[in-house]
Design a protein around this motif. Structure first.
Motif, short mmCIF file in Angstrom:
data_model
loop_
_atom_site.label_atom_id
_atom_site.label_comp_id
_atom_site.label_asym_id
_atom_site.label_seq_id
_atom_site.Cartn_x
_atom_site.Cartn_y
_atom_site.Cartn_z
N ALA A 72 12.13 21.39 16.21
CA ALA A 72 13.27 21.39 17.12
C ALA A 72 14.49 22.03 16.46
CB ALA A 72 13.58 19.96 17.56
N THR A 73 14.66 21.75 15.16
CA THR A 73 15.79 22.35 14.43
C THR A 73 15.63 23.87 14.34
OG1 THR A 73 16.07 20.34 13.13
CG2 THR A 73 17.03 22.36 12.24
N HIS A 74 14.45 24.34 14.00
CA HIS A 74 14.21 25.77 13.89
C HIS A 74 14.37 26.48 15.23
CE1 HIS A 74 11.68 25.34 9.95
NE2 HIS A 74 12.96 25.15 9.77
N ARG A 75 14.06 25.79 16.31
CA ARG A 75 14.20 26.37 17.65
C ARG A 75 15.60 26.18 18.22
NH1 ARG A 75 8.60 24.63 20.88
NH2 ARG A 75 7.16 25.91 19.63
N ARG A 76 16.46 25.52 17.47
CA ARG A 76 17.85 25.25 17.90
C ARG A 76 17.89 24.43 19.18
NH1 ARG A 76 21.24 28.30 14.76
NH2 ARG A 76 20.31 30.09 13.70
N GLU A 77 16.94 23.52 19.32
CA GLU A 77 16.95 22.62 20.47
C GLU A 77 17.99 21.52 20.23
OE1 GLU A 77 12.89 21.41 20.64
OE2 GLU A 77 12.19 23.30 21.51
N PRO A 78 18.65 21.03 21.27
CA PRO A 78 19.74 20.07 21.10
C PRO A 78 19.30 18.69 20.65
CG PRO A 78 19.29 20.41 23.43
CD PRO A 78 18.49 21.43 22.68
N ASP A 79 18.05 18.34 20.86
CA ASP A 79 17.56 17.01 20.49
C ASP A 79 16.04 17.07 20.35
OD1 ASP A 79 17.67 14.34 19.85
OD2 ASP A 79 18.17 13.63 21.86
N TYR A 80 15.45 15.97 19.98
CA TYR A 80 14.01 15.95 19.79
C TYR A 80 13.48 14.56 20.14
CZ TYR A 80 15.23 13.59 15.43
OH TYR A 80 15.75 12.71 14.51
N GLY A 81 12.23 14.49 20.57
CA GLY A 81 11.62 13.21 20.88
C GLY A 81 10.95 12.60 19.66
N ARG A 82 10.52 11.36 19.83
CA ARG A 82 9.79 10.65 18.77
C ARG A 82 8.50 10.09 19.34
NH1 ARG A 82 15.44 11.39 18.80
NH2 ARG A 82 16.42 10.56 16.90
N GLN A 83 7.43 10.17 18.55
CA GLN A 83 6.19 9.51 18.93
C GLN A 83 6.08 8.18 18.19
OE1 GLN A 83 5.13 13.13 18.24
NE2 GLN A 83 5.40 13.00 16.04
N ILE A 84 5.15 7.36 18.63
CA ILE A 84 5.03 6.02 18.08
C ILE A 84 3.61 5.76 17.56
CG2 ILE A 84 4.38 4.91 20.27
CD1 ILE A 84 6.26 2.56 19.40
N SER A 85 3.54 5.00 16.49
CA SER A 85 2.27 4.51 15.96
C SER A 85 2.32 3.00 15.98
CB SER A 85 2.05 5.02 14.52
OG SER A 85 2.02 6.43 14.51
N ILE A 86 1.25 2.38 16.45
CA ILE A 86 1.24 0.95 16.72
C ILE A 86 0.02 0.28 16.08
CG2 ILE A 86 0.99 -0.79 18.55
CD1 ILE A 86 2.48 1.13 20.41
N VAL A 87 0.25 -0.92 15.55
CA VAL A 87 -0.86 -1.75 15.06
C VAL A 87 -0.53 -3.20 15.41
CG1 VAL A 87 0.08 -2.12 12.74
CG2 VAL A 87 -2.40 -2.22 13.12
N GLY A 88 -1.55 -3.99 15.72
CA GLY A 88 -1.29 -5.39 16.04
C GLY A 88 -2.56 -6.22 15.99
#
Length: 255
Positions: free
Chosen positions: A237-253
């Protein structure tokens, strides 16, 4: 609508877990589609729905517990869920309580999921370069042991993160790792530019886990930077000059 994409580790077979990608959510635009990042500029209602979907895909009816990640080596033990606004500042969680979904958010950093099925203890860590070097995985293992787990029985998996081919760093970055241990230079190869190197975060994290005494450590080998259709990536996202970026999640339980 795309189904939620879940990457699972053979080492964690029989444990409720999943390294989720970006598919299967309700966010749009640059955040499409399963953005779970509370710190992003995405619509909070969409983020909440995405987080709900993520938990249902891995451990239905569980309560999601996450932390305010700060690239530290700190680990918290979870006995009961807390509200999102009360998330402690830390980068790892452990629990021995069923019905809690431990969630770690990433967008190039390495998510690490742990389990000792005999003891009934699980853990999750966010290992960016700073946390990995500082010992976040060691803190997680120690916290699991306090709950009765044994590192002789623990297994761990390193999920999707930025790969060596996509992770160029400068001389100062390499120096930090070499000062901690000269042998760390083996995780660096010459970069495409002068005085730059390619860093293998995944291999370094796996090394730290093995050095701590874990006998089973799995690497999923998924490059978040190079697969935009599957993963969010801060660096991309930084290299593409995008204004923001999403986050993925990893889960264990624990069921």
């Amino acid at each position: 609508m795309n189904e939620i994409e879940i990457f699972r580790a053979r080492a964690l077979a029989g444990v409720a877990h999943g390294f989720l990608g970006r598919k299967g959510g309700v966010s749009t635009g640059d955040m499409a589609s399963l953005n779970v990042g509370l710190g992003s500029r995405d619509d909070p209602a969409l983020i909440a729905e995405n987080r709900r979907r993520a938990v249902e895909a891995v451990l239905p009816d569980a309560r999601l517990v996450s932390v305010h990640q700060v690239h530290s080596a700190d680990c918290v033990t979870v006995a009961a869920p807390w509200e999102d606004r009360l998330r402690p500042h830390a980068d790892a969680l452990v629990t021995d309580r069923p019905g809690l979904a431990l969630g770690i958010l990433t967008a190039d950093c390495a998510p690490v999921l742990f389990a000792d099925t005999q003891a009934g203890v699980v853990g999750a860590a966010h290992a960016g370069w700073k946390g990995a070097l500082g010992g976040v995985t060691d803190s997680t293992i120690a916290a699991m042991e306090m709950l009765g787990a044994s590192r002789d029985r623990m297994v761990a998996a390193v999920g999707p993160c930025i790969a060596r081919a996509s992770y160029e760093v400068d001389a100062g970055f390499l120096a930090r790792f070499a000062e901690a241990d000269p042998a760390n230079e083996r995780f660096f190869t010459e970069g495409r530019r002068e005085d730059h190197w390619q860093f293998d975060l995944e291999a370094y994290v796996a090394h730290r886990l093995a050095a701590a005494g874990l006998r089973t450590v799995e690497m999923l080998g998924q490059d978040t930077y190079a697969r935009p259709e599957h993963f969010y990536s801060y660096r991309r996202a930084t290299h593409r000059r995008e204004p923001d970026y999403g986050r993925q999640i990893s889960i264990v339980g624990l069921a």
